[in-house]
Design an enzyme around this catalytic site. Structure first.
Site, PDB file in Angstrom:
ATOM      1  N   LYS A 195     -23.016 108.233 -10.495  1.00 35.48           N
ATOM      2  CA  LYS A 195     -22.100 108.034 -11.610  1.00 35.48           C
ATOM      3  C   LYS A 195     -22.628 108.795 -12.816  1.00 35.48           C
ATOM      4  O   LYS A 195     -23.753 108.567 -13.261  1.00 35.48           O
ATOM      5  CB  LYS A 195     -21.998 106.543 -11.921  1.00 35.48           C
ATOM      6  CG  LYS A 195     -21.095 106.246 -13.107  1.00 35.48           C
ATOM      7  CD  LYS A 195     -20.879 104.758 -13.270  1.00 35.48           C
ATOM      8  CE  LYS A 195     -20.061 104.477 -14.503  1.00 35.48           C
ATOM      9  NZ  LYS A 195     -19.799 103.042 -14.676  1.00 35.48           N
ATOM     10  N   LYS A 248     -18.530 109.527  -8.928  1.00 42.73           N
ATOM     11  CA  LYS A 248     -17.631 109.258 -10.040  1.00 42.73           C
ATOM     12  C   LYS A 248     -18.058 110.021 -11.272  1.00 42.73           C
ATOM     13  O   LYS A 248     -19.235 109.967 -11.602  1.00 42.73           O
ATOM     14  CB  LYS A 248     -17.662 107.754 -10.308  1.00 42.73           C
ATOM     15  CG  LYS A 248     -16.903 107.308 -11.517  1.00 42.73           C
ATOM     16  CD  LYS A 248     -16.999 105.812 -11.659  1.00 42.73           C
ATOM     17  CE  LYS A 248     -16.406 105.450 -12.981  1.00 42.73           C
ATOM     18  NZ  LYS A 248     -17.037 104.437 -13.693  1.00 42.73           N
TER      19      LYS A 248
HETATM   20  C1  PBG Z   1     -18.071  99.971 -15.786  1.00 40.76           C
HETATM   21  C2  PBG Z   1     -17.123 100.993 -15.263  1.00 40.76           C
HETATM   22  C3  PBG Z   1     -16.572 102.079 -15.936  1.00 40.76           C
HETATM   23  C4  PBG Z   1     -15.678 102.660 -15.057  1.00 40.76           C
HETATM   24  C5  PBG Z   1     -15.727 101.930 -13.877  1.00 40.76           C
HETATM   25  N1  PBG Z   1     -16.646 100.915 -14.025  1.00 40.76           N
HETATM   26  C6  PBG Z   1     -16.747 102.570 -17.316  1.00 40.76           C
HETATM   27  C7  PBG Z   1     -18.012 103.108 -17.774  1.00 40.76           C
HETATM   28  O1  PBG Z   1     -19.004 103.187 -17.073  1.00 40.76           O
HETATM   29  O2  PBG Z   1     -18.034 103.456 -18.954  1.00 40.76           O
HETATM   30  C8  PBG Z   1     -14.819 103.848 -15.371  1.00 40.76           C
HETATM   31  C9  PBG Z   1     -13.524 103.891 -14.666  1.00 40.76           C
HETATM   32  C10 PBG Z   1     -12.511 104.830 -15.242  1.00 40.76           C
HETATM   33  O3  PBG Z   1     -12.755 105.567 -16.213  1.00 40.76           O
HETATM   34  O4  PBG Z   1     -11.410 104.832 -14.694  1.00 40.76           O
HETATM   35  N2  PBG Z   1     -19.378 100.437 -15.865  1.00 40.76           N
HETATM   36 ZN    ZN Z   2     -20.709  99.232 -17.183  1.00 39.35          ZN
END
Ligand code: PBG
Ligand code: ZN
Length: 324
Positions: A195, A248
């Site tokens: 991520k 992601k």
């Molecule tokens: C929580 C999380 C996030 C997303 C999924 N789980 C946001 C982040 O990490 O800031 C993003 C999903 C999206 O942008 O559609 N950590």
């Molecule tokens: Zn988070």
């Protein structure tokens, strides 16, 4: 011209193109995200994400019922609007909106619906970071303990799968251990293994009210300049017991999806995140692009890159409008 190879031979008609298509999308691959909030009868459209709303548990059940009719049978739940605190205590309470939603969904739909939950602290901390903070730093191991409790709460409520999205080191191991100790050996973990710290989460942070108050997430989420590190992150999560590895965002990271695909035998998921969704929807609304064609091209790109699973806000529209 005497040419032995003429690739156009296999592009001549729709049927032959269909015959030789290298990737095939299936509705089975889709996971559809939901934002759940407190209250009754709530359907709050999210301005930054056209077509997506926050639901209270009662309206959620009705919306899921509609979705099931077109084949949306795997959902990913996010909780919004719980009490926020320094230690994210509300993240693992027995009666969060997420836990309540799991119970109600499983009661209504049983095995017809596969319920996955996002496990992260950012919607539950006052500062909006994905872990707990002391000495101005997001603490790794202390956060893992809380994340594991959160995952256990979801498993107890009946979640079919948990998906940690925090990027703390060792959290897959921490969650696996606590789940196993409590008899949830068979609850799989889909880890947000790779991520990136990304501006593509902007609209989501409005939807989930989870933007960090100060600072950014670069001390735990990955630097977008790095691709080899992604393979390392994926391998670590696999060694800790992850069942599915996720990359992601998706669209700007197709190379990473491919690299992870080549480096593991586990299923690989990608998350087509909020800004990727919003850019397409807004441009389509403005008449600047052909939304349907762009969306379906993107879905195939994920598949071609090597994703077995696609988490996308587009899933509902694709199936409702019969685009595949
Ligand atoms: C929580 C999380 C996030 C997303 C999924 N789980 C946001 C982040 O990490 O800031 C993003 C999903 C999206 O942008 O559609 N950590
Ligand atoms: Zn988070």
């Amino acid at each position: 011209m005497s040419l032995l190879s003429r690739p156009r031979r296999l592009r001549k008609s729709p049927l032959v193109r269909e015959l030789v298509a290298e990737t095939r999308l299936s509705k089975d691959m889709f996971i559809y995200p939901y934002f759940i909030t407190k209250g009754n009868g709530v359907i709050q459209p999210i301005d930054a994400m056209p077509g997506i709303s926050r639901f209270s548990v009662d309206t959620l059940v009705r919306d899921v019922e509609q979705g099931l009719k077109v084949g949306i049978n795997k959902v990913l739940l996010f909780g919004v609007g719980e009490d926020k605190s320094e230690d994210a205590g509300s993240a693992h309470a027995d009666h969060t909106v997420v836990a309540d939603a799991i119970r109600l969904l499983k009661k209504n739909f049983g095995d017809d619906l596969y319920v996955i939950t996002d496990v992260c602290l950012c919607a539950y901390t006052t500062h909006g970071h994905c872990g707990v903070i002391s000495h101005d730093y997001v603490q790794n191991d202390a956060s893992v303990d809380i994340l594991a409790k959160m995952a256990l709460t979801h498993a107890r409520a009946g979640a079919d799968m948990v998906a940690p999205s925090d990027m703390m080191d060792g959290r897959v191991a921490g969650i696996r251990q606590l789940l196993d100790k409590n008899g949830f050996q068979d609850t799989p973990i889909m880890s947000y293994a790779v991520k990136f710290a990304s501006a593509y989460y902007g609209p989501f942070r409005e939807a989930a009210d989870s933007a960090p108050g100060k600072g950014d997430r670069k001390s735990y989420q990955m630097d977008f300049r790095n691709g080899r590190e992604a393979v390392r992150e994926a391998a670590l999560d696999e060694s800790e017991g992850a069942d599915i590895l996720m990359v992601k965002p998706a669209l700007a990271y197709l190379d990473v999806i491919r690299d992870v695909r080549m480096s593991t035998e586990l299923p690989v998921a990608c998350y087509n995140v909020s800004a990727e969704y919003t850019m397409v929807k807004k441009a389509a609304e403005a008449g600047l692009i052909d939304g349907q064609r762009i969306i379906m091209e993107n879905m195939h790109a994920f598949t071609r890159a090597g994703a077995d699973i696609i988490i996308t806000y587009h899933a509902r529209e694709i199936l409702e409008k019969g685009w595949m």
